[in-house]
Design a protein around this motif. Sequence first.
Motif, PDB file in Angstrom:
ATOM      1  N   PHE A  62     -25.351 -60.567   9.155  1.00 47.52           N
ATOM      2  CA  PHE A  62     -25.802 -59.425  10.134  1.00 47.52           C
ATOM      3  C   PHE A  62     -25.920 -58.006   9.814  1.00 47.52           C
ATOM      4  CE2 PHE A  62     -24.456 -57.077  14.380  1.00 47.52           C
ATOM      5  CZ  PHE A  62     -26.175 -57.185  15.119  1.00 47.52           C
ATOM      6  N   LEU A  64     -27.177 -53.524  11.229  1.00 47.89           N
ATOM      7  CA  LEU A  64     -27.150 -53.163  12.796  1.00 47.89           C
ATOM      8  C   LEU A  64     -27.490 -51.975  12.302  1.00 47.89           C
ATOM      9  CD1 LEU A  64     -26.762 -53.550  15.869  1.00 47.89           C
ATOM     10  CD2 LEU A  64     -24.737 -53.472  15.303  1.00 47.89           C
ATOM     11  N   PHE A  65     -28.112 -51.477  12.548  1.00 42.24           N
ATOM     12  CA  PHE A  65     -28.394 -49.431  12.958  1.00 42.24           C
ATOM     13  C   PHE A  65     -28.507 -48.933  14.377  1.00 42.24           C
ATOM     14  CE2 PHE A  65     -32.406 -49.510  14.305  1.00 42.24           C
ATOM     15  CZ  PHE A  65     -33.013 -50.471  13.608  1.00 42.24           C
ATOM     16  N   GLU A  66     -28.168 -47.676  14.160  1.00 38.54           N
ATOM     17  CA  GLU A  66     -27.667 -46.659  15.724  1.00 38.54           C
ATOM     18  C   GLU A  66     -26.126 -46.901  15.593  1.00 38.54           C
ATOM     19  OE1 GLU A  66     -29.625 -44.438  17.297  1.00 38.54           O
ATOM     20  OE2 GLU A  66     -31.892 -45.364  16.763  1.00 38.54           O
ATOM     21  N   ALA A  69     -24.463 -47.948  18.523  1.00 42.50           N
ATOM     22  CA  ALA A  69     -24.600 -49.497  19.083  1.00 42.50           C
ATOM     23  C   ALA A  69     -23.662 -49.784  18.204  1.00 42.50           C
ATOM     24  CB  ALA A  69     -26.250 -49.847  18.780  1.00 42.50           C
TER      25      ALA A  69
ATOM     26  N   CYS B  76     -23.345 -57.328  34.325  1.00 42.38           N
ATOM     27  CA  CYS B  76     -22.654 -57.597  34.273  1.00 42.38           C
ATOM     28  C   CYS B  76     -21.794 -57.687  35.641  1.00 42.38           C
ATOM     29  CB  CYS B  76     -21.766 -57.214  33.348  1.00 42.38           C
ATOM     30  SG  CYS B  76     -22.346 -56.489  31.186  1.00 42.38           S
ATOM     31  N   TYR B  86     -29.670 -59.505  28.892  1.00 37.90           N
ATOM     32  CA  TYR B  86     -27.999 -58.982  28.787  1.00 37.90           C
ATOM     33  C   TYR B  86     -27.729 -59.669  27.786  1.00 37.90           C
ATOM     34  CZ  TYR B  86     -24.632 -55.621  27.282  1.00 37.90           C
ATOM     35  OH  TYR B  86     -23.428 -54.346  26.851  1.00 37.90           O
ATOM     36  N   LEU B  90     -22.332 -62.138  21.176  1.00 35.82           N
ATOM     37  CA  LEU B  90     -21.967 -60.732  20.480  1.00 35.82           C
ATOM     38  C   LEU B  90     -23.192 -59.444  19.328  1.00 35.82           C
ATOM     39  CD1 LEU B  90     -19.850 -58.979  19.347  1.00 35.82           C
ATOM     40  CD2 LEU B  90     -19.609 -60.518  18.056  1.00 35.82           C
ATOM     41  N   PHE B  91     -24.154 -60.815  19.087  1.00 37.96           N
ATOM     42  CA  PHE B  91     -25.122 -59.951  17.988  1.00 37.96           C
ATOM     43  C   PHE B  91     -26.274 -59.913  18.540  1.00 37.96           C
ATOM     44  CE2 PHE B  91     -22.031 -63.411  15.535  1.00 37.96           C
ATOM     45  CZ  PHE B  91     -22.150 -62.316  14.958  1.00 37.96           C
ATOM     46  N   ALA B  94     -25.523 -56.694  20.321  1.00 34.86           N
ATOM     47  CA  ALA B  94     -25.443 -55.366  19.581  1.00 34.86           C
ATOM     48  C   ALA B  94     -26.719 -55.265  18.842  1.00 34.86           C
ATOM     49  CB  ALA B  94     -25.042 -55.806  17.890  1.00 34.86           C
ATOM     50  N   LYS B  95     -27.955 -56.172  19.031  1.00 37.87           N
ATOM     51  CA  LYS B  95     -29.144 -55.824  18.402  1.00 37.87           C
ATOM     52  C   LYS B  95     -29.745 -54.739  20.130  1.00 37.87           C
ATOM     53  CE  LYS B  95     -30.346 -57.366  14.223  1.00 37.87           C
ATOM     54  NZ  LYS B  95     -30.728 -56.544  13.131  1.00 37.87           N
ATOM     55  N   HIS B  97     -28.760 -53.112  22.094  1.00 39.45           N
ATOM     56  CA  HIS B  97     -28.077 -51.378  22.298  1.00 39.45           C
ATOM     57  C   HIS B  97     -29.006 -51.078  21.162  1.00 39.45           C
ATOM     58  CE1 HIS B  97     -23.941 -53.341  23.669  1.00 39.45           C
ATOM     59  NE2 HIS B  97     -24.690 -53.342  24.666  1.00 39.45           N
ATOM     60  N   SER B  98     -28.314 -51.474  19.797  1.00 44.46           N
ATOM     61  CA  SER B  98     -29.510 -50.597  18.808  1.00 44.46           C
ATOM     62  C   SER B  98     -30.876 -49.989  19.407  1.00 44.46           C
ATOM     63  CB  SER B  98     -29.724 -52.048  17.651  1.00 44.46           C
ATOM     64  OG  SER B  98     -30.231 -50.343  16.630  1.00 44.46           O
TER      65      SER B  98
END
Lengths: 248, 248
Positions: A62, A64-66, A69, B76, B86, B90-91, B94-95, B97-98
């Motif tokens: 996996f 991820l950036f930012e 996040a 939520c 949303y 988890l993954f 996270a993306k 949010h990014s």
Amino acid sequence: MKLKVYADRMSQPSRAVLIFCKVTGIDFEEIKVELSKRQQLSSEFKEINPMGKVPAIVDGRFKLFESHAILIYLSCAFPGVPDHWYPADLFRRAKIHSVLDWHHSNLRRGAATYILNAVLAPAFGRSLNPQAAAEAEKILSLSLSTIENVWLKGNGRFLLGGFKPSIADLSMVCEIMQLLDEKDRRRILGPHKKVQQWIESTRSATSPHFHEVHNILFKAKTKFQVQRSVHANSETESSLKTTISSKM
Amino acid sequence: MKLKVYADRMSQPSRAVLIFCKVTGIDFEEIKVELSKRQQLSSEFKEINPMGKVPAIVDGRFKLFESHAILIYLSCAFPGVPDHWYPADLFRRAKIHSVLDWHHSNLRRGAATYILNAVLAPAFGRSLNPQAAAEAEKILSLSLSTIENVWLKGNGRFLLGGFKPSIADLSMVCEIMQLLDEKDRRRILGPHKKVQQWIESTRSATSPHFHEVHNILFKAKTKFQVQRSVHANSETESSLKTTISSKM
């Protein structure tokens, strides 16, 4: 496989992620991506973050950036992270999202633009830009007032009235730590006593990692001060020349 | 007590929140805060959002602002909201949010600054600023390329290869919908076929609410076009005057 954090400690969101991993005891490997050598633009790094920016992480398969996040992901993916960093409670979590969103267009915009135009520009082969710096300083000062009057309202020492820091405290304090120059700090942070206390509380809550990760920045301080004074002198010379030539 | 959404449909993040509530069937009351009448700066509204901006929500005793934080909270807090908006994963979360973080300093910065300087300025008693608009257009075009080459990579019709829209799709498409002028759309969106398809997919996935909430904007189009052409004419006159006077 260990978590990999791609970072340059000269970058404020990189520092936030590194401090977070250290203070929460996440087992990770720090991989240096040197911005001054433009390593973030290499095709190798762009496989990890196509935007060519640090920080970025690789956790198994996996990527991820930012930084916001990343901080949220780490808080959720590593079970040992204490709840106060990114509370499970719906309402407290929502407020943290609100601060983090606000940060982008306010504190970050002001601080990053100020530092670029008042300090860092020569490191990127550009001239300092006092006018752009002055405009950014207005946004920065307004953001600090908002932090003091809105986000630091309440009894706690941290944002949103918290008694322990959240990822928002860490992210925003690392942003402000870019202000290295003593004169800048006195002028810009001077009027904001609560902000100063909050920086101190965040530093102390993440000790000794906060200091260790910021150390590179404290060392760079002298270098930037020399650059700035050289520029100020050459500015004076050039404005003297302009004055003379306009009188000719 | 019903959820209250404080919004002005002329604001792009307000539209995203309103469409989201409608398309997910959240029972809510829309409370108009007219930006053109500066109602967002009233002391009454500042009790809800001290930043004086829309959108904001009140859910029982809970107040929240910043559209991304609101969209996440609603996803939520209301159990009936489908997971794709949303994702709990988890993954995937996270993306999202990014992308949302990226939006702030890229697409939003480009689009909002462009629209302000190329279209909206007269509505705020300011002059249009073609130079600032041109600089913002560069950021906007670069952001659209990134959406096409990074975020829309994959088989799905939505961001991050999704087959159904997320809150990031809705937020970002509403941002782009500000481009009303046909010439602007052709010039700026023309080179980005995948972006055009994605806008169409998001519109269609949120139909008929997407059109209904944007209707006010479509109606405003004519007004802004008139303002712009008046300004263009007066610009021409003034540049003619400059040319003439510089020849005198």
